[in-house]
Design a protein around this motif. Structure first.
Motif, PDB file in Angstrom:
ATOM      1  N   VAL A 649      10.180  -5.599   9.985  1.00 12.99           N
ATOM      2  CA  VAL A 649       9.115  -6.605   9.949  1.00 12.99           C
ATOM      3  C   VAL A 649       7.793  -5.953   9.547  1.00 12.99           C
ATOM      4  O   VAL A 649       7.026  -6.506   8.760  1.00 12.99           O
ATOM      5  CB  VAL A 649       9.001  -7.303  11.322  1.00 12.99           C
ATOM      6  CG1 VAL A 649       7.820  -8.260  11.316  1.00 12.99           C
ATOM      7  CG2 VAL A 649      10.277  -8.054  11.638  1.00 12.99           C
ATOM      8  N   LEU A 650       7.599  -4.753  10.041  1.00 11.23           N
ATOM      9  CA  LEU A 650       6.388  -4.016   9.672  1.00 11.23           C
ATOM     10  C   LEU A 650       6.347  -3.789   8.164  1.00 11.23           C
ATOM     11  O   LEU A 650       5.323  -4.002   7.520  1.00 11.23           O
ATOM     12  CB  LEU A 650       6.353  -2.676  10.422  1.00 11.23           C
ATOM     13  CG  LEU A 650       5.139  -1.797  10.096  1.00 11.23           C
ATOM     14  CD1 LEU A 650       3.875  -2.419  10.672  1.00 11.23           C
ATOM     15  CD2 LEU A 650       5.324  -0.387  10.621  1.00 11.23           C
ATOM     16  N   TYR A 651       7.486  -3.364   7.603  1.00  8.24           N
ATOM     17  CA  TYR A 651       7.535  -3.143   6.149  1.00  8.24           C
ATOM     18  C   TYR A 651       7.130  -4.408   5.421  1.00  8.24           C
ATOM     19  O   TYR A 651       6.363  -4.383   4.463  1.00  8.24           O
ATOM     20  CB  TYR A 651       8.954  -2.757   5.703  1.00  8.24           C
ATOM     21  CG  TYR A 651       9.404  -1.394   6.167  1.00  8.24           C
ATOM     22  CD1 TYR A 651       8.480  -0.396   6.479  1.00  8.24           C
ATOM     23  CD2 TYR A 651      10.752  -1.096   6.259  1.00  8.24           C
ATOM     24  CE1 TYR A 651       8.911   0.846   6.899  1.00  8.24           C
ATOM     25  CE2 TYR A 651      11.187   0.141   6.669  1.00  8.24           C
ATOM     26  CZ  TYR A 651      10.263   1.112   6.995  1.00  8.24           C
ATOM     27  OH  TYR A 651      10.690   2.334   7.403  1.00  8.24           O
ATOM     28  N   ILE A 652       7.711  -5.519   5.862  1.00  6.41           N
ATOM     29  CA  ILE A 652       7.425  -6.779   5.169  1.00  6.41           C
ATOM     30  C   ILE A 652       5.929  -7.074   5.237  1.00  6.41           C
ATOM     31  O   ILE A 652       5.297  -7.411   4.231  1.00  6.41           O
ATOM     32  CB  ILE A 652       8.240  -7.925   5.806  1.00  6.41           C
ATOM     33  CG1 ILE A 652       9.726  -7.703   5.545  1.00  6.41           C
ATOM     34  CG2 ILE A 652       7.806  -9.269   5.229  1.00  6.41           C
ATOM     35  CD1 ILE A 652      10.622  -8.688   6.241  1.00  6.41           C
ATOM     36  N   LEU A 653       5.351  -6.902   6.430  1.00  5.20           N
ATOM     37  CA  LEU A 653       3.932  -7.199   6.606  1.00  5.20           C
ATOM     38  C   LEU A 653       3.086  -6.308   5.698  1.00  5.20           C
ATOM     39  O   LEU A 653       2.170  -6.781   5.009  1.00  5.20           O
ATOM     40  CB  LEU A 653       3.543  -6.996   8.081  1.00  5.20           C
ATOM     41  CG  LEU A 653       2.132  -7.465   8.412  1.00  5.20           C
ATOM     42  CD1 LEU A 653       2.015  -8.966   8.241  1.00  5.20           C
ATOM     43  CD2 LEU A 653       1.741  -7.060   9.817  1.00  5.20           C
ATOM     44  N   VAL A 654       3.426  -5.010   5.694  1.00  8.28           N
ATOM     45  CA  VAL A 654       2.657  -4.074   4.870  1.00  8.28           C
ATOM     46  C   VAL A 654       2.746  -4.478   3.408  1.00  8.28           C
ATOM     47  O   VAL A 654       1.736  -4.509   2.685  1.00  8.28           O
ATOM     48  CB  VAL A 654       3.175  -2.632   5.085  1.00  8.28           C
ATOM     49  CG1 VAL A 654       2.610  -1.693   4.028  1.00  8.28           C
ATOM     50  CG2 VAL A 654       2.820  -2.146   6.467  1.00  8.28           C
ATOM     51  N   THR A 655       3.947  -4.824   2.973  1.00  7.06           N
ATOM     52  CA  THR A 655       4.122  -5.217   1.570  1.00  7.06           C
ATOM     53  C   THR A 655       3.284  -6.448   1.258  1.00  7.06           C
ATOM     54  O   THR A 655       2.617  -6.515   0.220  1.00  7.06           O
ATOM     55  CB  THR A 655       5.603  -5.513   1.292  1.00  7.06           C
ATOM     56  OG1 THR A 655       6.376  -4.476   1.847  1.00  7.06           O
ATOM     57  CG2 THR A 655       5.871  -5.630  -0.186  1.00  7.06           C
ATOM     58  N   VAL A 656       3.328  -7.441   2.170  1.00  9.99           N
ATOM     59  CA  VAL A 656       2.580  -8.664   1.912  1.00  9.99           C
ATOM     60  C   VAL A 656       1.094  -8.384   1.842  1.00  9.99           C
ATOM     61  O   VAL A 656       0.398  -8.877   0.940  1.00  9.99           O
ATOM     62  CB  VAL A 656       2.908  -9.706   3.011  1.00  9.99           C
ATOM     63  CG1 VAL A 656       1.943 -10.876   2.916  1.00  9.99           C
ATOM     64  CG2 VAL A 656       4.329 -10.196   2.857  1.00  9.99           C
TER      65      VAL A 656
END
Lengths: 669, 302
Positions: A649-656
Motif C-alpha cells: 500500500v505504501l508503494y502505491i501511495l508513493v507512486t500516486v
C-alpha cells in the motif's frame, strides 16, 4: 429499454448465483441445484433481453454517473453486443447443468462451492464486458472475468500441474491487460474521454498504434499465435465444463475486443487487414499442426481452439481489408463469417469439451492412447462426438461448413478487384484461401485421429472397462449443443438478419446502407440449406437400400483381418501418435517434436522404450527459458517484495504522489 | 431436361467402365488379354448379391463409411458440368461444397477403417488423411486460377470458361493447373505412382488397405463410389485440359465420353510405364503438384 434492464438483471443473477450455496453446507446438493437454477434463470432472462433488443430500432443505452473519478457506468446493447451475448447466455447455462452430473458437490466438498461461485461470476462478467461502453467499466469487467476464470479453472490446485497452468494463465492474461490499459490511456489521450463511442477523429499513426495494442492485448485472451501460451495448459487442467466455457465463450471475448476496437477506430488502413489475415492464417495452420501432435484429449481440443480463432481472425482481416478498400462485399462476407464462426465454435467446441469430460469421468484418463473402443460402451457420446467432429472439420452439412464457406467466398472475391489497385497484396489475400484449405484438411486428420483413437477399435487399456454413457444431466446439454450444430448448418438463413445488422454496426453504416450488399445475396445460403437437406435425404435413402440389401443375407461374424497372425492384441492397433506421425514429421519445422527412440542393437529385441512428446514451441522453448533466466538474476529485487500488505500500500501511495507531483509540475508551464 | 437425364445416367452408369478401360490398357501393355471391359459391372453385380462378414470389433461407424462416401460422391457429381451442358445444381460458391464433400467422404472412410482396430487399416487411414493435406492446397490453387480466368464462382462457369472462351492469357496457367490436377487425380483415386490398386501387400497400400474388412454389398458400394470419384474428378481435369468447344450442342456428349475414355487410357498408360513410388516419396510428388498449381496462380495474377 426493457431489454437492457433484463440483461443487467441477468448479469446480476449470474454474478451472484454461487453465493447462496456458500451459506449452505459444503456437501449440500441443494446448494448446487440452487446455483445452477440461478445461472439458468439468469441466462433465460438475458436471452429474453437479447430477443427484446432485437426488436428495438435504436440500441438501448444507459448512462449513470458513479463514484469513481473517471468514466461512468455506460452500457449499450447494440447488434455486435447481441451477437456475443448469445453464446455467453447459452454455453454457461448448459455447462452448469452438465456440472450437476460431472462435478457433484457431494463428491467435491472441498471445492464445489468455490467452483459454483466463480462459474457464475465468469458468466456474468463476460456479459458485462460485452455491453460496457466505458474504458474503466470495461477494464473492471475484463479483470473480473480473467480472475473468475482463474479461480474456476484451478479448483484442483492440489495438483502441481494445475497450479503451473494457472500461473501461466494468470501471467499471460495480465500482460494482455497491461496492453489494454495502455490502449485505453492512449484512447483517452486521443479522444479526450474514456467513453467507447464511434465517430472520433485521430491521426493514422495513433489509430495504428491503438490497433496494434488492441491486437496484442485482446490477442492474449483470444489465443492468437504466439500469444496462445496459456491456452493449452489452462484448458486441459480445468474441469471440463469450465474448459467448455473458456474455450467456447471466453476466447471470444478477445475476439469481441478486436471487433469492437476496429469498429470504433476511424479509417482502417490496408495493412491492418493484411496483418490480421496473415496472423489468422499462421495461427490456424500452426494451431492445428500442434493439435495433431497432442496425446492429451483436452490439450488437443485446446490447440484446435487456437486454430478456430485463427479462422475467425482471417474473417476479421478480410472485413478490415474491405473497409479500407471500400468493398462492402468483403466486409459483409468477412465479418459475417467471423461472427457466425464465433457461434459455431461456441457450439461444437463446447460440445466436444463436454464429451471429453464425460470420457474422462468414465475412464479416469486424458491420454487418448490408453483409450479405444468407447463407441461400444458410450454409444450416445460417440454419436454426439461425430456431430461435433464433423462440424469442427467444417464438413457439410453442419455449421462449421457454413462459416468457412462464407469466408472462402469472400477470399475468392478478392480476386476480382475492379480497377487495378494493390494487386500483389490482394493476390496474397486470395492465397489465404489455400491456407484455409490446408487448415481444413489438417482438421480432418486431427479429428479422425481423436475420434478413431478414443472411440473406435478395441480398448487399449483397462481404463475403458467400466465406461458407460453419462447420465441425463450430462447428456442433455450435449444434445442441445449438437442440435445447435445441426440447426446452424442446415438453416443458416435464420442467422443472417442479426449478422447483417452487426456488419452494418461494425462498418458504421445505417441498416440497409451497405448498398445492395446483403449476405444472402452474396452467398446463396438457401442453396446450402437445400444441399444439406439433400445430403441428409440421400444418406437416409442409401441407408434404407443398404438395410434392404443385407436383409435375409448370411451375416458372418469374425475377428478383424490380421493377416493370419494367430494372437492379435489390442496393443497392436495403430495409436493416436502413430496416426499423426507423418503429419507431425511434415510440420516438424513449427512444432519441434521431441522423440526418444530405442537404438536397435543385436539380432534379438530387448526391452526398450519409445517416447515422443510435443512441447509448446513458444512456451517451453522461449517463454519459460527467458523466465528461468530472469529468475536467476532478479531475486535481488526481492528486497522490495516483503510480502507485507502495508508495504505494498505504501508503494502505491508513493507512486500516486509521485505521479501527482509529475502532473502538477508538468502542467505548470 | 434431356441434358439432366443424360447427366444423371452418365454419372450413375458410366464410371465402372473407366476402370475396365484402364485395366484393358494395362493388359495390352503387358501383352495379356486382360479382363473384359465390363468386368467391374460383373464384380459389382456379384458383390451386391453376396452375404457379409463383419468384424466383432466394429460398430455402426463401419457400416456408415461406404454409404456416406457414396452419397457425397453422388452429390459432388451433380455439381460438376459434364460435356457442354451446365451442372444440374449450380450456385455461387458450389466449388467449396464440392471440395468439402470429398472431405466428408474422407472423414467417413478413414473412421470406418479405424473402427476395425486393425493396424493395417490404421496405416491406410493415416496415409489417406496425410496425403489429402498435401493435395488439398493444389486443388484450391487450381480453383483460384479457374475463378480468376472465368470471373465466376460457380463450377459450371469456371469449367466452361467465360462467354467466348478463356482468354489467351489463361492458357499457360491452365496448362500448369492441368498438370497439377492430374497428379491430384492419381493421388485421390489411389492409382500408381501413389498407390497400387492391385498390390497384395497390406503394408504398402492406401485405399485398398482401408477396406480390407469390408465385404459383400458394402465392398460393392466402396468399389462403385471409388469409380464415381475417379469419374467426377476426371471430368474436372478434362474441362481444364480441353477448355474449347466445337460443333453442334449435341456433340458435347459423345465428345465428353471420348475425353473420359482418353483419360482412362492415359491413366492406364501411366500405370503401365511407372512403378509405384516409395511411400516416403509420395509427399514430394504432391508438393510438386501444389507448386505447379501455385505457379499457375502466380502466372494468372501477375
Amino acid at each position: 429499454m426493457l431489454s437492457l434492464w433484463l440483461v443487467l438483471g441477468a448479469i446480476g443473477l449470474l454474478c451472484l448465483s454461487g453465493l447462496p450455496a456458500c451459506l449452505l453446507s459444503f456437501r449440500s446438493a441443494m446448494g448446487q441445484r440452487l446455483a445452477v437454477s440461478l445461472v439458468v434463470l439468469g441466462s433465460l432472462l438475458g436471452l429474453g433481453g437479447v430477443a427484446a433488443a432485437y426488436g428495438e430500432a435504436t440500441p438501448p443505452t444507459l448512462h449513470v454517473p458513479w463514484f469513481l473519478p473517471w468514466g461512468e457506468f455506460a452500457v449499450t446493447l447494440d447488434s455486435l453486443s447481441m451477437v456475443f451475448l448469445l453464446p455467453v447466455f447459452v454455453v454457461p447455462a448448459l455447462g452448469a447443468i452438465y456440472g450437476l452430473g460431472y462435478w457433484k458437490q457431494a463428491e467435491h466438498p472441498d471445492n464445489g462451492r468455490r467452483l459454483g461461485l466463480f462459474f457464475g461470476l465468469l458468466a456474468g462478467s463476460m456479459a458485462l464486458v460485452v455491453i460496457a461502453r466505458d474504458g474503466v467499466l470495461f477494464l473492471m469487467a475484463w479483470e473480473a472475468m480473467a480472475l473468475a476464470a482463474y479461480f474456476a479453472a484451478t479448483v484442483e490446485e492440489r495438483d502441481p500441474e494445475v497450479r503451473r497452468a494457472g500461473w501461466v494463465y494468470l501471467i499471460a492474461t495480465h500482460v494482455g491487460t497491461l496492453c489494454l490499459i495502455a490502449m485505453f490511456a492512449l484512447w483517452r489521450n486521443a479522444t479526450g474521454s474514456l467513453a467507447l463511442s464511434s465517430g472520433v477523429a485521430m491521426s493514422p499513426a495513433v489509430g495504428g498504434t491503438l490497433f496494434v495494442l488492441a491486437l496484442i492485448g485482446f490477442g492474449f485472451k483470444a489465443g492468437l499465435m504466439p500469444l496462445h501460451v496459456w491456452l493449452p495448459g489452462a484448458h486441459a487442467n480445468a474441469p471440463s465444463h469450465v474448459s467448455a466455457v473458456m474455450s467456447g465463450v471466453m476466447l471470444k471475448m478477445g475476439v469481441y475486443g478486436i471487433v469492437r476496437m476496429t469498429a470504433l477506430l476511424p479509417a482502417p488502413e490496408a495493412w491492418w487487414g493484411g496483418v490480421l489475415l496473415g496472423v489468422g492464417a499462421c495461427t490456424g495452420i500452426a494451431g492445428i499442426a500442434f493439435a495433431i501432435g497432442q496425446q492429451d484429449i483436452k490439450r488437443l481440443l485446446a490447440y484446435s481452439s487456437v486454430e478456430n480463432i485463427g479462422i475467425i481472425a482471417m474473417g476479421l482481416g478480410l472485413a478490415l481489408l474491405g473497409r479500407s478498400q471500400g468493398r462492402p462485399d468483403w466486409v459483409v462476407l468477412g465479418l459475417g463469417s467471423a461472427l457466425l464462426h464465433v457461434w459455431n465454435h461456441a457450439c461444437f467446441k463446447s460440445l466436444l469439451f463436454l464429451i471429453a469430460g464425460a470420457v474422462i469421468h468414465a475412464t479416469g484418463t486424458r491420454e487418448m492412447d490408453r483409450l479405444g473402443g468407447l463407441a461400444k460402451r458410450m454409444p450416445r457420446a460417440a454419436i454426439l462426438f461425430v456431430v461435433g467432429a464433423v462440424a469442427i472439420c467444417a464438413l457439410p452439412p453442419l455449421n462449421g461448413f457454413v462459416s468457412e464457406w462464407l469466408l472462402y467466398i469472400g477470399l475468392f472475391r478478392t480476386l476480382d478487384r475492379g480497377g487495378g489497385g494493390a494487386s500483389g497484396a490482394l493476390a496474397a489475400a486470395a492465397m489465404a484461401s489455400v491456407g484455409l484449405a490446408l487448415i481444413g484438411a489438417l482438421a480432418v486428420a486431427c479429428f479422425v485421429k481423436l475420434f478413431g483413437t478414443v472411440f473406435l477399435g478395441a480398448p487399449r487399456s483397462d481404463a475403458v472397462r467400466h465406461a458407460h454413457d453419462p447420465h441425463a444431466a450430462m447428456i442433455l446439454p450435449m444434445i442441445a449443443l449438437a442440435l445447435g450444430c445441426v440447426g446452424l448448418g442446415v438453416l443458416p438463413m435464420l442467422a443472417v438478419g442479426l449478422l447483417e445488422r452487426a456488419a452494418g454496426t461494425w462498418a458504421a453504416v445505417p441498416a440497409g446502407g451497405m448498398g445492395a450488399m446483403s449476405l444472402a445475396e452474396l452467398a446463396p445460403l438457401n442453396w446450402i440449406c437445400y444441399m444439406g437437406l439433400g445430403l441428409l435425404a440421400l444418406l437416409g435413402v442409401l441407408m434404407l437400400v443398404q438395410k434392404a440389401l443385407s436383409r435375409g443375407r448370411a451375416l458372418g461374424k469374425a475377428g478383424t483381418w490380421d493377416c493370419g497372425y494367430a494372437r492379435p492384441t489390442a496393443r497392436m492397433q495403430y495409436t493416436g501418435s502413430s496416426l499423426g506421425q507423418m503429419l507431425v514429421g511434415l510440420f516438424a519445422f513449427v512444432t519441434w517434436p521431441r522423440r526418444q527412440e530405442p537404438q536397435i542393437a543385436g539380432p534379438l529385441a530387448t526391452k526398450s522404450r519409445f517416447q515422443s512428446i510435443m512441447p509448446d514451441t513458444v512456451l517451453d522453448r522461449l517463454v519459460i527459458p527467458v523466465f528461468d533466466l530472469a529468475g536467476l538474476y532478479l531475486p535481488r529485487l526481492r528486497v522490495l517484495q516483503q510480502g507485507q500488505t502495508q508495504i505494498y500500500v505504501l508503494y502505491i501511495l508513493v507512486t500516486v504522489i509521485f505521479l501527482f507531483l509529475l502532473g502538477v509540475l508538468g502542467a505548470q508551464p | 431436361m434431356i441434358d439432366l437425364l443424360i447427366h444423371v445416367a452418365l454419372l450413375l452408369l458410366f464410371p465402372p467402365l473407366m476402370l475396365g478401360v484402364i485395366n484393358k490398357t494395362k493388359a495390352w501393355f503387358a501383352g495379356r488379354v486382360g479382363p473384359p471391359v465390363l468386368q467391374t459391372y460383373y464384380d459389382l453385380a456379384k458383390l451386391v448379391r453376396k452375404g457379409m462378414v463383419i468384424s466383432d470389433t466394429t460398430t455402426w461407424v463401419f457400416r456408415m463409411g461406404p454409404v456416406v462416401t457414396l452419397a457425397t460422391v453422388l452429390l459432388a457429381g451433380l455439381l460438376i458440368p459434364f460435356g457442354r451442358s451446365g451442372a444440374p445444381i449450380s450456385f455461387a460458391g458450389d466449388l467449396i461444397l464440392f471440395a468439402y464433400l470429398f472431405g466428408l467422404a474422407r472423414f467417413c472412410t478413414t473412421t470406418a477403417a479405424l473402427d476395425t482396430g486393425s493396424a493395417f487399416e490404421g496405416m491406410g487411414s493415416a496415409r489417406e488423411v496425410t496425403f489429402a493435406c498435401l493435395s488439398e492446397p493444389a486443388l484450391f490453387f487450381a480453383f483460384l486460377v479457374l475463378a480468376k480466368a472465368s470471373g465466376s464462382l460457380t463450377l459450371t462457369r469456371m469449367l466452361h470458361g467465360p462467354a467466348g472462351g478463356f482468354p489467351m492469357s489463361a492458357v499457360a496457367p491452365l496448362v500448369c493447373v492441368g498438370i497439377g490436377l492430374f497428379v491430384v487425380l492419381l493421388a485421390e483415386t489411389c492409382r500408381i505412382p501413389v498407390d497400387d490398386p492391385n498390390t497384395h501387400l497390406e503394408l504398402t497400400m492406401i485405399h485398398e488397405v482401408m477396406v480390407l474388412d469390408h465385404s459383400g454389398p458394402l465392398l460393392g458400394v466402396i468399389l462403385y463410389a471409388a469409380s464415381l470419384k475417379m469419374f467426377v474428378l476426371g471430368a474436372v481435369l478434362m474441362h481444364v485440359l480441353v477448355p474449347f468447344e466445337a460443333g453442334a450442342a449435341w456433340m458435347g456428349w459423345p465428345l465428353f465420353v471420348l475425353e473420359m475414355m482418353g483419360l482412362a487410357v492415359a491413366i492406364g498408360v501411366v500405370e503401365s510405364m511407372m512403378a509405384r513410388l516409395q511411400m516416403r516419396h509420395v509427399p514430394y510428388l504432391l508438393v510438386a503438384a501444389t507448386l505447379f498449381c501455385g505457379f499457375g496462380f502466380i502466372l494468372m495474377v501477375r
